[in-house]
Design an enzyme around this catalytic site. Structure first.
Site, PDB file in Angstrom:
ATOM      1  N   SER A  76     -63.940  30.167  97.436  1.00 18.86           N
ATOM      2  CA  SER A  76     -63.201  28.913  98.540  1.00 18.86           C
ATOM      3  C   SER A  76     -64.283  28.227  99.378  1.00 18.86           C
ATOM      4  CB  SER A  76     -62.281  29.500  99.311  1.00 18.86           C
ATOM      5  OG  SER A  76     -62.696  30.432 100.449  1.00 18.86           O
ATOM      6  N   HIS A 101     -69.937  33.914 104.289  1.00 16.96           N
ATOM      7  CA  HIS A 101     -68.723  32.828 104.537  1.00 16.96           C
ATOM      8  C   HIS A 101     -67.693  32.668 103.713  1.00 16.96           C
ATOM      9  CE1 HIS A 101     -70.967  30.834 108.335  1.00 16.96           C
ATOM     10  NE2 HIS A 101     -71.411  32.038 108.140  1.00 16.96           N
ATOM     11  N   ASP A 102     -67.938  33.096 102.491  1.00 14.38           N
ATOM     12  CA  ASP A 102     -66.760  33.128 101.391  1.00 14.38           C
ATOM     13  C   ASP A 102     -65.841  34.289 101.899  1.00 14.38           C
ATOM     14  OD1 ASP A 102     -65.484  32.750  99.291  1.00 14.38           O
ATOM     15  OD2 ASP A 102     -66.553  33.940  97.927  1.00 14.38           O
ATOM     16  N   ASP A 155     -85.251  36.244 112.508  1.00 14.58           N
ATOM     17  CA  ASP A 155     -86.643  37.226 112.790  1.00 14.58           C
ATOM     18  C   ASP A 155     -87.679  36.819 112.962  1.00 14.58           C
ATOM     19  OD1 ASP A 155     -88.508  39.170 112.529  1.00 14.58           O
ATOM     20  OD2 ASP A 155     -87.450  39.772 110.462  1.00 14.58           O
ATOM     21  N   ARG A 187     -75.773  34.240 102.942  1.00 16.05           N
ATOM     22  CA  ARG A 187     -74.837  33.782 104.139  1.00 16.05           C
ATOM     23  C   ARG A 187     -73.805  32.964 103.313  1.00 16.05           C
ATOM     24  NH1 ARG A 187     -74.933  29.044 108.075  1.00 16.05           N
ATOM     25  NH2 ARG A 187     -73.769  29.730 109.925  1.00 16.05           N
ATOM     26  N   ASN A 192     -69.907  25.950 109.200  1.00 18.34           N
ATOM     27  CA  ASN A 192     -70.354  25.925 107.900  1.00 18.34           C
ATOM     28  C   ASN A 192     -70.962  24.428 107.802  1.00 18.34           C
ATOM     29  OD1 ASN A 192     -69.399  28.131 107.280  1.00 18.34           O
ATOM     30  ND2 ASN A 192     -67.551  27.353 106.062  1.00 18.34           N
ATOM     31  N   HIS A 219     -79.833  39.220 109.568  1.00 22.36           N
ATOM     32  CA  HIS A 219     -80.599  38.003 110.324  1.00 22.36           C
ATOM     33  C   HIS A 219     -81.859  38.503 110.363  1.00 22.36           C
ATOM     34  CE1 HIS A 219     -76.683  36.091 112.524  1.00 22.36           C
ATOM     35  NE2 HIS A 219     -76.699  35.704 111.348  1.00 22.36           N
TER      36      HIS A 219
HETATM   37  C1  HEM Z   1     -72.261  39.108 113.648  1.00 21.85           C
HETATM   38  C2  HEM Z   1     -71.987  38.034 113.680  1.00 21.85           C
HETATM   39  C3  HEM Z   1     -72.748  36.689 113.112  1.00 21.85           C
HETATM   40  C4  HEM Z   1     -72.974  35.642 113.721  1.00 21.85           C
HETATM   41  C5  HEM Z   1     -72.435  35.248 115.011  1.00 21.85           C
HETATM   42  C6  HEM Z   1     -73.740  34.602 112.851  1.00 21.85           C
HETATM   43  C7  HEM Z   1     -74.079  33.408 113.150  1.00 21.85           C
HETATM   44  C8  HEM Z   1     -75.120  32.756 112.349  1.00 21.85           C
HETATM   45  C9  HEM Z   1     -75.783  31.528 112.905  1.00 21.85           C
HETATM   46  C10 HEM Z   1     -75.340  30.561 113.979  1.00 21.85           C
HETATM   47  C11 HEM Z   1     -76.625  31.189 112.075  1.00 21.85           C
HETATM   48  C12 HEM Z   1     -77.463  30.163 112.079  1.00 21.85           C
HETATM   49  C13 HEM Z   1     -76.757  28.840 111.445  1.00 21.85           C
HETATM   50  C14 HEM Z   1     -77.493  27.485 111.636  1.00 21.85           C
HETATM   51  O1  HEM Z   1     -78.093  27.227 112.744  1.00 21.85           O
HETATM   52  O2  HEM Z   1     -77.223  26.548 110.597  1.00 21.85           O
HETATM   53  C15 HEM Z   1     -76.743  32.216 111.215  1.00 21.85           C
HETATM   54  C16 HEM Z   1     -77.417  32.401 109.981  1.00 21.85           C
HETATM   55  C17 HEM Z   1     -77.391  33.422 109.010  1.00 21.85           C
HETATM   56  N1  HEM Z   1     -76.542  34.414 108.947  1.00 21.85           N
HETATM   57 FE1  HEM Z   1     -75.395  34.921 110.194  1.00 21.85          FE
HETATM   58  N2  HEM Z   1     -74.025  35.464 111.799  1.00 21.85           N
HETATM   59  C18 HEM Z   1     -73.286  36.550 111.785  1.00 21.85           C
HETATM   60  C19 HEM Z   1     -73.147  37.691 110.933  1.00 21.85           C
HETATM   61  C20 HEM Z   1     -73.838  37.507 109.639  1.00 21.85           C
HETATM   62  C21 HEM Z   1     -73.711  38.358 108.414  1.00 21.85           C
HETATM   63  C22 HEM Z   1     -72.669  39.535 108.476  1.00 21.85           C
HETATM   64  C23 HEM Z   1     -74.384  37.859 107.475  1.00 21.85           C
HETATM   65  C24 HEM Z   1     -74.660  38.306 106.068  1.00 21.85           C
HETATM   66  C25 HEM Z   1     -73.923  39.418 105.740  1.00 21.85           C
HETATM   67  C26 HEM Z   1     -75.239  36.715 107.844  1.00 21.85           C
HETATM   68  C27 HEM Z   1     -76.096  36.162 107.120  1.00 21.85           C
HETATM   69  C28 HEM Z   1     -76.951  35.094 107.899  1.00 21.85           C
HETATM   70  C29 HEM Z   1     -77.980  34.498 107.207  1.00 21.85           C
HETATM   71  C30 HEM Z   1     -78.634  35.121 106.072  1.00 21.85           C
HETATM   72  C31 HEM Z   1     -78.563  33.527 107.909  1.00 21.85           C
HETATM   73  C32 HEM Z   1     -79.747  32.499 107.746  1.00 21.85           C
HETATM   74  C33 HEM Z   1     -79.315  31.451 106.657  1.00 21.85           C
HETATM   75  C34 HEM Z   1     -80.291  30.381 106.298  1.00 21.85           C
HETATM   76  O3  HEM Z   1     -81.412  30.422 106.472  1.00 21.85           O
HETATM   77  O4  HEM Z   1     -79.727  29.483 105.483  1.00 21.85           O
HETATM   78  N3  HEM Z   1     -74.808  36.516 109.368  1.00 21.85           N
HETATM   79  N4  HEM Z   1     -75.692  33.366 111.396  1.00 21.85           N
END
Ligand code: HEM
Ligand SMILES: *[C@@H]1O[C@H](CO)[C@@H](O)[C@H](O)[C@H]1NC(C)=O
Ligand SMILES: *[C@@H]1O[C@H](CO)[C@@H](O)[C@H](O)[C@H]1NC(C)=O
Ligand SMILES: *[C@@H]1O[C@H](CO)[C@@H](O)[C@H](O)[C@H]1NC(C)=O
Length: 325
Positions: free
Chosen positions: A83, A73-74, A245, A69, A101, A200
């Site tokens: 950044s 976000h970078d 998941d 992630r 973030n 995800h």
């Molecule tokens: C499609 C639009 C996306 C949205 C709206 C989104 C939103 C989010 C949100 C809200 C979380 C939870 C953050 C938290 O509660 O602290 C999350 C976690 C995560 N996102 Fe996304 N995300 C998106 C796309 C992506 C993409 C493109 C990637 C990677 C290429 C990604 C990788 C991850 C990962 C791996 C987590 C879990 C991080 C952890 O457990 O520390 N996401 N995302």
């Protein structure tokens, strides 16, 4: 270092050649990344990063998700330039307190550890942006996902943009069309957006980002919603975590898509990909064919890693990923 210059094709020779070709063929880009960028200047870089990521992920599997992630976000905020890693100071505002973030991004200490090991081996050579890109790939591999070749040669920014972090990163409240445009703004097709969303399949989210879905939405599996409510009360417990998941949160597989078919997407945005719209068929494809998901994911994440890198003499190689030199 000495052997580095024994080759006639040093980076400066290469960029001079490139500039020459650029002058001959106007419009050609010199901003080229290459997979062998450090093969002479820091031959141990890739193995140092892989060992550190493997060890961090074996201590805590979620760290693989957090590092993936960080790379996202970078890259979505003015390109893959590290950044996101810059700390706020009295006279500098970075991206760490942006809405998507703040209290959410993690893994910075792992990047610091890698950076100090790589700096000891090859001072001033390997960028933080490349470390992040390689660490994301190694994380996916460590959790059982596909492998790919990482292109290298990114340099680090001297700036960051809180505003771009707040506007360019997709929010979990977005509709399908909102998701499509957030990715289209960065040059990604709807298909690529769905493939990247398969990230995800690993990691966790906080109650605060999925509460309204589990209490208010209709397109959610009722037994799934009931189980989530026990961990995410209607008020309080904002930071309580649940897996994105629900079946295999530490395996990079296609279960995320199978869950969507059962209305078990955790985020509102997740379930938007399978809600009677144009992306349902792609979710069905990935759900029944993990090889297709892996192939599409790899193509899309390599493309994401190529978002506006700083190359040549732009930017710098930070000594400490948290601050500019
Ligand atoms: C499609 C639009 C996306 C949205 C709206 C989104 C939103 C989010 C949100 C809200 C979380 C939870 C953050 C938290 O509660 O602290 C999350 C976690 C995560 N996102 Fe996304 N995300 C998106 C796309 C992506 C993409 C493109 C990637 C990677 C290429 C990604 C990788 C991850 C990962 C791996 C987590 C879990 C991080 C952890 O457990 O520390 N996401 N995302
Ligand atoms: C910001 O403050 C630090 C000390 O906290 C100082 O070293 C640095 O030069 C300052 N930078 C700018 C751009 O003013
Ligand atoms: C970031 O989170 C902290 C709590 O850890 C909070 O005090 C601060 O106001 C938040 N910053 C922003 C900009 O939301
Ligand atoms: C809800 O989840 C259960 C248990 O996994 C599953 O059997 C059922 O088909 C799901 N319901 C819907 C509407 O997908």
């Amino acid at each position: 270092m000495a052997s580095y210059y024994s080759s006639w094709l040093t980076p400066s020779t290469a960029s001079t050649l490139c500039l020459l070709l650029f002058l001959l063929f106007a419009g050609m880009s010199c901003a080229q990344l290459s997979s062998n960028f450090y093969s002479r200047s820091c031959p141990t870089a890739l193995s140092l990063i892989k060992s550190a990521v493997t060890s961090a992920v074996s201590k805590e599997a979620r760290m693989g998700a957090s590092l993936l992630r960080l790379h996202f976000h970078d890259c979505f905020v003015n390109g893959c330039d590290a950044s996101v890693l810059l700390d706020d100071t009295a006279n500098f505002t970075g991206e760490k307190t942006a809405g998507p973030n703040n209290n959410s991004l993690r893994g910075f200490e792992v990047i610091d550890t890698i950076k100090s090991q790589v700096e000891s081996a090859c001072p001033g050579v390997v960028s933080c942006a490349d470390i992040l890109t390689v660490a994301a790939r190694d994380s996916v591999v460590a959790l059982g996902g596909p492998n790919w070749n990482v292109l290298l040669g990114r340099r680090d920014s001297t700036t960051a943009s809180l505003n771009a972090a707040n506007t360019n990163l997709p929010a979990p409240t977005l509709s399908l069309s909102g998701l499509v445009s957030a990715f289209s703004n960065k040059g990604f097709s709807t298909n690529e957006m769905v493939a990247l969303s398969g990230s995800h399949t690993i990691g966790q989210a906080r109650c605060t980002v999925f509460r309204s879905r589990i209490y208010n939405e209709a397109n959610i599996n009722s037994s799934f919603a009931t189980a989530l409510k026990a961990k995410c009360p209607s008020s309080g417990g904002d930071n309580n975590l649940s897996p994105l998941d629900t079946t295999s949160p530490t395996s990079f597989d296609n279960a995320y898509f199978k869950n969507l078919q059962l209305q078990k997407g955790l985020l509102h945005s997740d379930q938007q990909l399978f809600n009677g719209g144009s992306t349902d068929s792609q979710v069905n494809t990935y759900s029944s064919n993990s090889a297709t998901f892996f192939t599409d994911f790899v193509n899309a994440i390599v493309k994401m890693g190529n978002l506006s890198p700083l190359t040549g003499t732009s930017g710098q190689i930070r000594t400490n990923c948290r601050k500019t030199n």
